[in-house]
Write an enzyme that holds these catalytic residues in place. Structure first.
Site, PDB file in Angstrom:
ATOM      1  N   GLY A 264       0.818  -1.198   0.000  1.00 19.13           N
ATOM      2  CA  GLY A 264       0.000   0.000   0.000  1.00 19.13           C
ATOM      3  C   GLY A 264       0.856   1.253   0.000  1.00 19.13           C
ATOM      4  N   GLU A 289      -0.865  -1.643  -6.664  1.00 17.24           N
ATOM      5  CA  GLU A 289      -1.517  -0.455  -7.199  1.00 17.24           C
ATOM      6  C   GLU A 289      -0.502   0.614  -7.555  1.00 17.24           C
ATOM      7  OE1 GLU A 289      -5.017  -0.422  -3.948  1.00 17.24           O
ATOM      8  OE2 GLU A 289      -2.942  -0.780  -3.427  1.00 17.24           O
TER       9      GLU A 289
END
Length: 503
Positions: A264, A289
């Site tokens: 993250g 991501e």
């Protein structure tokens, strides 16, 4: 000077205009979808110009993005009163304050869901898409810059499109993107990603050139990411994780290549990922991501072979280094839409090791990622639940205390649940690592108390658990005491009881 050679569709050159003129296309009540994912690939001119226009004209819009914007744009829009609704993620401190004051509606949703919610009609139709590009191809297709995020669904669904061509990004960036739009849920085919480097789409985003109403030239780099050098707690957390991975390798559950890693956004997660360079690992891969500094440090060290993400969010130094030697990296990275990077199907198939950051954890393994004291939003859940619910290993990292020890990150009961105990395998603080797999709630509490709690709060938390166990229950709690630490914080500015605070 504008480099019009970046516009390969001959008729579109006539649509070049200043940012203020393009912003005049945005009217009150519109729904705007803007590119940008964790400060990268975002609108750097048109939204800023719209903030000025809105302040004078009292214009308000619904703003959807991929994730957070850079350049202070969210804060400027919120201050101008330009936003009626914001989703699915933001990280601006000014906007956060206005959201918590109840003056701006905010939908905090999993990053995998926004594109599907738009496609299925759960969200209102998009009037205008504002997308940053390196260039526009002869058929109107857009070459994205440093993020993809939700840009593909925005361009597909919007009635009109504003393109910001950022000349600070080299046109050679074309080729690192893999743009794929899933079908509607009924009869949807599988997403055929079986390896992190596998490409299933196009290196451009399709766009009907007739929808492009304005083109604005910019020349500005993304807002830089924050770095974590000298963070002793993050380094200790990384050390505990390295030992854990080595034990998993020894037990035959992992290999020196581990499994594809997700990390993250944030200073601690980035530092933890960077710590892998110190371990005896090889041929690491990433399916995440955000590609942060640590991703490229691992490539430079020879530890990481390939990384897939939705954006690159880098410090100033790393940004310059990557683009100065882009040919060295372009075949080692791919950027995809966020409903692909965060797709449950792919995460499960690849067997991801997910490493995300917690605001607080309770003694049973429930995690709060988004709210302070149960009410005050910080940033949002982001994509952490997408990975926590579907990964091979779900790991949450956090410092055991913050604010000089006034706040314990480990509490009897979290004030907001983003990730239940059922989706959390491992919790790590600088104090140690709690492996929660295969444990009952009481065993989880004993493990977290033993390994993760700061010494200043160990007596308080252990005492709570012992008293709760005497009362009984599968997951023992004392509801009249569960939030006493939070009540202490509200009353005195510290979670410590008066007795502990005086010691």
């Amino acid at each position: 000077m504008n480099d019009t050679s970046r516009i390969k569709h001959t008729l579109l050159a006539a649509r070049v205009m200043p940012a203020g003129q393009a912003a005049s296309l945005i009217h009150d009540g519109m729904v705007v979808g803007a590119s940008g994912f964790t400060r990268s690939g975002d609108s750097k001119a048109v939204l800023a110009a719209f903030a000025q226009k809105a302040e004078n004209e009292h214009t308000r819009i619904t703003l959807m993005t991929g994730a957070s914007l850079g350049q202070g744009t969210d804060g400027a829009l919120a201050t101008a009163g330009a936003i009626a609704m914001r989703l699915p993620f933001q990280s601006d401190p000014v906007m956060r304050t206005i959201i918590n004051e109840g003056k701006l509606a905010y939908i905090d949703e999993n990053l995998s869901e926004t594109a599907a919610h738009i496609r299925n009609g759960f969200l209102p139709p998009i009037d205008i898409a504002i997308v940053e590009a390196a260039s526009i191809e002869a058929d109107g297709s857009i070459v994205p810059t440093t993020s993809v995020g939700n840009s593909a669904i925005f361009l597909q669904q919007a009635r009109q499109v504003i393109v910001e061509i950022n000349q600070a990004v080299p046109v050679e960036i074309r080729g690192i993107h893999d743009v794929f739009l899933p079908e509607d849920p009924t009869g949807r085919a599988i997403l055929p990603i079986t390896d992190v480097w596998q490409r299933i789409g196009q290196d451009v985003i399709a766009c009907d050139p007739q929808k492009i109403a304005a083109i604005v030239f910019t020349n500005q780099k993304d807002s830089p990411a924050e770095t974590t050098s000298g963070n002793a707690a993050a380094e200790a957390i990384a050390g505990h994780l390295l030992q854990f991975f080595n034990r998993e390798i020894a037990a035959g559950r992992l290999t020196p290549a581990l499994r594809p890693i997700q990390a993250g956004i944030g200073k601690i997660a980035d530092a933890v990922l960077g710590g892998l360079a110190q371990g005896d690992f090889q041929h690491l891969t990433m399916y995440s991501e955000v590609l942060q500094d640590s991703t490229f440090h691992l490539m430079d060290s020879g530890k990481m072979d390939f990384a897939s993400g939705s954006s690159m969010t880098l410090s100033t130094e790393c940004y310059q280094r990557v683009f100065a030697d882009f040919e060295n990296y372009r075949h080692k990275i791919v950027l995809r839409p966020q409903d692909i990077t965060n797709a449950a199907e792919v995460i499960q198939r690849l067997g991801i090791i997910a490493i995300n950051t917690a605001l607080e954890c309770d003694i049973y393994g429930n995690v709060n990622s988004s709210h302070i004291a149960g009410s005050q939003i910080v940033n949002g859940i982001g994509g952490s639940a997408d990975f926590a619910q579907n990964s091979y290993l779900s790991i949450f990292v956090t410092e055991s205390v913050t604010k000089g020890g006034k706040i314990s990150r480990i509490v009897p009961m979290v004030t907001h649940v983003d990730h239940s105990e059922h989706d959390v395998d491992v919790i790590v603080t600088e104090q140690g690592l709690a492996d929660l797999r295969g444990l009952s709630p009481r065993q989880k509490a004993e493990t977290i108390l033993e390994h993760c709690v700061h010494p200043d709060y160990h007596e308080e938390l252990s005492g709570y658990f012992e008293r709760a166990c005497r009362r009984g229950g599968h997951t023992p709690h004392l509801l009249e005491e569960a939030f006493r630490l939070h009540a202490n914080l509200a009353e005195t500015g510290s979670m410590k009881t008066p007795l502990l605070a005086s010691i």
